[in-house]
Design a protein around this motif. Structure first.
Motif: not given
Length: 828
Positions: A183-205
């Protein structure tokens, strides 16, 4: 840019060869480390000990395009030499890295071009997402891929396709803009790499089964329409190069989805346009249908009006004609007789005009249907000639007819309508010819001759009829008006010869119904030739009525007298006629009233031949025949011959279907009865005695009425009864004629009462049955007009047209009164 892997480059043979050559030429050693100090390569001169005591400890950096990729150490202490060696090594590594980068770039371009080519052919969303998922998985390390599109209806990002869904069992398969990583990427319109998903604050279960993730937006000219995620369950590191490649794939997917949306919009627009056109066509069709129905209704109303009026008019006219016939039987002076004859002639002319108007209205309303019945062409032509012969002789005109030898005589079609056309055309020829002749010639059409040449037994026969006269002829400029309704070629001829101008128009329409054409050739004062073609079916009659032949036109009465015959007939008048005819043929037959009595009689006595009426109370002829066939000895089956007034194809087929062997139509002619009995006597193997005496024979010609015998009354005196037919039926026996006519009167009166009662109750079944019975008995005793009215009542009852029956009943009642009055007078 391709990520340079130093360790893999050092494994290349060509780089190792360069380093080994440097060591040999400079008597040195080389140690290459990566950024983290890990030794990737050690090379020593062979004579050197594997020690670093004399080697320089200073490190020299290895860079490719200003990017540090590793270190070189262990080089000679002479700094300049060490720097040169480092430059050489760096140059070789850089050269190789650039070659690999170029190759990767080329492969990447080919890959993207290939995807663009494939995706351009996809019009379905599923095809687009499956292609992107498949290619992404092939080019970028992953264990799961997911495509999500924004749904404007519920304002949610929804999963539309996936590979090894990176979400857990349905959790977060839909999310709002700004919610979670997607949802964050959809809102920003910018691609991202997240190499540690679980530690990302936007992480969902729902994304707990993914460790590393690349998320790219799907961007079109109208904005962001969704996101595409690719991830791995292991802790791998996605690079900027991976992100770049994946983002390009996302762009391709977005463009394809946008094209698909444009295509769908265009398709929908076309559908809407087509739907609008369909609605307009539907509306127009509905309007046309209503207009057609209104026209048909008006046409039907006109036809009904004409039919009703014709019946209404014919009833009093028939009364007038009947009274004139009665008047002619009374003592009249010559002037009175002339007046009455004029009145009678005018009445007949008026009846003819009404019939023509009714016919033309039926044809215009397309309500005239042709019957398809077996008939003998030669007999049909003889009937026409016999009707018109008196008129021709009175004018001193020779009337002739010729049927070419190759014309088949047994046909299937509407002989009544064929006769109507011939009567009109030949009648016109006689009318407009003052001297000379009128001739009829019948031949195969040219088209039929070609068909017959190619086919031994064609199923259809096209005949050409040519009527030639030596009359007044027609001007060529007037020929086109001949076949127009109510059109007269010349008013002067109309005044002289009369006519409505409908006859030829009716002929033309009837010929069209017969799949034929009609035309005329004429010359003023040089005679006229009318011609027409008509198509008939080739008769396949196998029963004896038309195919049986007798030697020398003779029938052996001794052979017939041996036949054991049972007559099953419920009508008294038919019983009297047929039993009398059988007695004339030396056959003493038994008679029962219905099918049930027939079955009881068959248990008492064996019969060779059974005449079976089809429509009877209690048990009809069809059911009786089926029951007889079930009971009888198959080795000696009875010959069952149907007696029916229905000669249409369906009625005949029903007779044969239930097991009947033959049929005779009512009223039964003595000649037809004799031929039928003679045929089946031969089939059953009946022989005559050895003594062959002449008195045992009778010729077919002698079956006709002896005109020298006493007759009822002058045949020209009345038109309600076909006197010639009645004479033939009774062999001129006046007493028998009286019995038949009085029996008819008694039966017909009772049947008419039952018709009236059934009409009040609206009992269509009884109406049809009673009308059928009246039709049969009136035809048997040669009553005119009543059989046709009864037939119309029967047909209307079957079609539930009770209003028409009311009109027909009144006409029938008037005819019954006239017939009753006449019969009571002549049999008193």
């Amino acid at each position: 840019m391709t990520q340079i892997n130093l360790k893999k480059l050092l494994q290349k043979k060509d780089i190792s060869t360069v380093i080994n050559q440097l060591i040999d030429s400079l008597e040195t050693s080389v140690i290459i480390q990566d950024n983290e100090g890990n030794i990737l390569k050690k090379e020593f001169k062979k004579e050197f000990k594997k020690e670093l005591t004399d080697l320089q400890e200073e490190k020299y950096p290895i860079k490719v395009r200003e990017s540090l990729i590793g270190w070189v150490k262990g080089l000679p202490k002479v700094k300049s030499i060490a720097q040169v060696l480092t430059c050489i090594i760096q140059r070789e590594i850089e050269k190789k890295a650039l070659a690999i980068e170029t190759l990767d770039k080329y492969e990447e371009i080919n890959f993207l071009y290939d995807i663009a080519s494939k995706i351009s052919t996809c019009l379905k969303l599923k095809d687009i997402t499956q292609l992107i998922i498949h290619e992404s998985h092939k080019m970028i390390r992953s264990t799961g891929i997911c495509v999500m599109l924004f749904n404007p209806k519920n304002q949610l990002l929804e999963v539309v396709d996936s590979l090894n869904n990176i979400h857990q069992k349905g959790e977060h398969l839909a999310m709002r803009s700004g919610e979670g990583i997607a949802g964050s990427i959809f809102q920003s319109g910018k691609p991202e790499i997240i190499n540690d998903v679980k530690n990302d604050p936007r992480f969902l279960l729902g994304q707990s089964n993914i460790y590393s993730l690349i998320c790219a937006p799907l961007i079109t000219q109208n904005g962001v329409i969704g996101v595409i995620n690719i991830g791995h369950s292991d802790p791998i590191v996605y690079t900027a190069q991976d992100l770049k490649l994946f983002n390009v794939l996302a762009s391709q997917a977005a463009a394809a989805i946008e094209n698909r949306q444009l295509y769908e919009n265009q398709l929908q627009a076309e559908k809407n346009k087509n739907k609008e056109l369909e609605e307009r066509v539907k509306q127009r069709t509905l309007e046309l249908q209503k207009a057609k129905e209104a026209a048909d209704s008006a046409n039907k109303a006109k036809g009904t009006f004409l039919a009703n009026m014709s019946h209404e008019i014919r009833t009093p006219i028939n009364g007038v004609i009947g009274i004139t016939d009665l008047l002619l039987r009374t003592p009249l002076n010559s002037q009175q007789k002339e007046f009455v004859n004029t009145l009678k002639s005018s009445g007949k002319t008026l009846i003819h005009i009404i019939s023509e108007i009714l016919d033309i209205s039926k044809l215009e309303a397309k309500e005239m249907k042709l019957e398809v019945l077996d008939f003998n062409l030669e007999n049909c032509i003889k009937e026409v000639i016999n009707i018109l012969n008196f008129q021709a002789r009175n004018k001193g005109i020779n009337l002739s007819q010729k049927i070419e030898p190759d014309v088949p005589l047994l046909l299937k079609g509407d002989s009544l309508r064929l006769r109507q056309v011939l009567l009109n055309l030949i009648g016109n020829g006689i009318k407009f010819t003052e001297k000379g002749e009128v001739s009829l010639n019948i031949s195969l059409s040219e088209k039929q001759k070609q068909i017959s040449f190619l086919k031994d037994q064609p199923s259809y026969i096209i005949l050409n009829f040519e009527i030639k006269d030596t009359g007044i002829g027609i001007n060529n400029r007037d020929i086109d008006r001949l076949f127009q309704p109510f059109s007269q070629v010349d008013p002067s001829t109309t005044r002289k010869y009369g006519g409505t101008g409908l006859g030829l128009a009716i002929c033309q329409q009837i010929v069209k119904l017969m799949d034929g054409e009609i035309g005329v050739k004429s010359e003023l004062n040089g005679g006229t030739t009318f011609w027409f073609t008509a198509t008939f079916e080739n008769s396949t009659i196998t029963y004896c009525l038309l195919s049986s032949k007798t030697e020398d036109n003779q029938i052996n009465l001794e052979k017939l007298s041996k036949l054991q015959v049972l007559l099953v007939e419920d009508t008294l008048i038919n019983q009297q006629v047929i039993l009398t005819q059988l007695a004339f043929l030396k056959i003493d037959a038994d008679c029962v009233n219905n099918g049930w009595e027939a079955l009881q009689q068959l248990e008492k006595k064996n019969y060779d031949l059974i005449f079976m009426d089809c429509l009877m109370p209690i048990l009809d002829g069809y059911e009786t025949t089926k029951e007889i066939r079930q009971r009888e000895n198959s080795a000696h089956p009875n010959v069952i011959i149907a007696l029916t007034a229905n000669v249409i194809k369906e009625a005949r087929e029903r007779c044969f279907k239930v097991g009947m062997n033959d049929y005779i139509s009512k009223p039964v002619e003595l000649k037809t009865l004799a031929l039928t009995l003679n045929y089946w006597a031969d089939q059953l193997g009946f022989n005559t005695s050895e003594v062959d005496q002449q008195e045992n024979y009778i010729t077919l010609d002698n079956l006709l009425v002896n005109q020298t015998q006493q007759t009822l009354f002058n045949p020209d005196s009345y038109s309600l009864i076909d006197l010639e037919t009645l004479e033939q039926l009774t062999s001129g026996n006046k007493d028998f004629q009286d019995i038949l006519l009085n029996t008819f009167l008694e039966d017909a009166t009772q049947i008419f009462q039952e018709i009236q009662d059934a009409l009040k109750k609206k009992d269509r079944t009884t109406l049809a049955q009673m009308a059928h019975k009246l039709r049969g008995i009136s035809a048997t005793v040669a009553i005119k007009d009543i059989p046709e009215i009864a037939k119309q009542i029967e047909m209307n009852a079957e079609n539930n047209n009770l209003n028409n029956i009311e009109i027909l009943k009144e006409e029938l009642e008037e005819m019954m009164k006239q017939v009753k009055h006449f019969i009571e007078e002549i049999t008193a």
